[in-house]
Design an enzyme around this catalytic site. Structure first.
Site, PDB file in Angstrom:
ATOM      1  N   TYR A 111      12.749   2.516 -38.780  1.00  0.00           N
ATOM      2  CA  TYR A 111      12.963   1.175 -38.263  1.00  0.00           C
ATOM      3  C   TYR A 111      14.161   0.505 -38.937  1.00  0.00           C
ATOM      4  O   TYR A 111      14.803  -0.372 -38.352  1.00  0.00           O
ATOM      5  CB  TYR A 111      11.711   0.327 -38.439  1.00  0.00           C
ATOM      6  N   GLU A 154       1.145   2.175 -36.155  1.00  0.00           N
ATOM      7  CA  GLU A 154       1.403   3.603 -36.308  1.00  0.00           C
ATOM      8  C   GLU A 154       0.790   4.150 -37.590  1.00  0.00           C
ATOM      9  O   GLU A 154       0.288   5.282 -37.615  1.00  0.00           O
ATOM     10  CB  GLU A 154       2.909   3.857 -36.232  1.00  0.00           C
TER      11      GLU A 154
END
Length: 410
Positions: A111, A154
């Site tokens: 990310y 996640e």
């Protein structure tokens, strides 16, 4: 103006008032340039990290611009909700993205890579005069709110699977291949490591299948599981994607059809996916599919048949013809094995036209599961809403970037 690269994911899902005003004022501008921003973002990221395009991202979706549109729609939808919490929460969108990311082995560190190139693209497209410190800070906050939510989701998915983040890839041995008359090929696999059998899964879930192509790229595609849980074997059906209307031939589907048979090995991931039925529910089920979108419905039907379910089940399928209907005999047999189930099919080449749900008596309190191409799902979703089916009863799966799902039903 340089956007800070040492930001950390935020766990809370609220935007401060000062950021809300900035996002509300700049959202139309960002939205007007979002296609340029995302195109530049992917170009920049793949230049810096070519392994992501080669080994992680779907090159076909990239060439068609589908992935860019999906990212743009996701960010815009999330930002719009943050400045107007009265709008429907995009939790379904986030869940879908989270499961896909887990199936690809995405980890939190990635990310930061996305953040670096996405925000550099925003500055490049909008200009440093527009992206002031306040604007940069507000959009940075939006990004990390969304990213933080996905990272947490996640992490939970990985924990539930009993693996460290990203450790989802396994070697599988093909024990059987079955070629369907429709052109689909079913591959039944088991773990290549007898000491580490495949875990159980929920009906409707999928795996990613990775293949090493002639140019050295490792490409991944998702395929629904079509067998019943509890056997430590996984079965998935692949229809070869033929080049048409400017779209390229399917790289992975073609490679699997041409190269894989009993005794061969393939790389797969652990099962993920949130288009699953509640095994304890007793409400009616309506399973609606088109083309190869029948596969998650086969997995659900296998489970219902294996558990001798007496749930009222209506199976609806649309295709070009009966001959093109993937796993048609399997579906017919499974429907026949259930105590209270019916199958309705629409075949265009045989004069049936498009699926028309007004011909049917739809149970209002049923759970509806949809899988198919963009146009089909848009049309069916609209028909269901027009028939008074509550939106929270309608669940869908799409194995392509699902940007259209973010738009209001027509």
């Amino acid at each position: 103006m340089t956007i800070a690269q040492d930001s950390v994911p935020y766990a809370i899902a609220e935007l401060e008032p000062e950021h809300i005003d900035v996002i509300r004022a700049t959202l139309p501008l960002v939205g007007a340039h979002i296609d340029q921003i995302t195109a530049l973002f992917y170009r920049s990221m793949f230049t810096a990290h070519p392994e992501l395009l080669r080994d992680r991202f779907n090159r076909g979706n990239q060439s068609r611009g589908a992935q860019q549109r999906a990212l743009a729609a996701s960010i815009a939808t999330y930002a719009t909700h943050l400045i107007d919490p009265a709008l429907p929460h995009p939790r379904e969108l986030l869940s879908r993205i989270g499961h896909k990311h887990a199936s690809l082995g995405v980890t939190a560190a990635e990310y930061h890579v996305v953040h670096e190139h996405l925000f550099a693209a925003i500055v490049d497209v909008l200009g440093v005069e527009t992206v002031t410190a306040d604007v940069a800070t507000a959009w940075d906050r939006v990004y990390w709110l969304m990213a933080g939510t996905l990272i947490d989701l996640e992490a939970k998915l990985y924990a539930d699977a009993g693996v460290v983040p990203g450790d989802v890839f396994r070697e599988a041995r093909v024990v059987r291949r079955v070629d369907d008359s429709s052109g689909a090929a079913t591959f039944i696999v088991e773990s290549a490591d007898a000491a580490q059998p495949f875990p159980d899964f929920l009906p409707g879930q999928y795996i990613s299948v990775g293949v090493r192509l002639p140019d050295g790229a490792r490409q991944l595609r998702q395929y629904s599981l079509i067998n019943r849980p509890g056997t430590h074997r996984l079965a998935f059906a692949v229809r070869r994607v033929i080049a048409a209307d400017g779209s390229p031939e399917g790289e992975v589907s073609s490679w699997l059809h041409e190269n894989i048979g009993a005794g061969d090995t393939v790389q797969i991931t652990l099962p993920f996916g949130d288009l699953t039925i509640d095994p304890d529910a007793t409400t009616p089920l309506v399973l609606i599919s088109a083309g190869i979108g029948v596969t998650p419905m086969v997995g659900i039907l296998e489970y219902l048949a294996a558990t001798a379910s007496d749930r009222r089940t209506l199976v609806l399928h649309a295709d070009r013809s009966a001959a093109a209907h993937p796993l048609r005999d399997t579906v017919t047999d499974l429907v026949g094995a259930l105590r209270d189930s019916n199958l309705e099919s629409w075949y265009q080449a045989e004069g049936h036209g498009l699926m028309d749900l007004s011909e049917l008596e739809l149970p209002q309190h049923a759970d509806y599961y949809l899988c198919g191409g963009n146009g089909f799902l848009q049309a069916v979703r609209s028909q269901l809403l027009a028939a008074g089916i509550p939106g929270d009863r309608v669940h869908f799966e799409l194995f392509a970037p699902n940007d259209w799902l973010l738009e209001p039903a027509g």
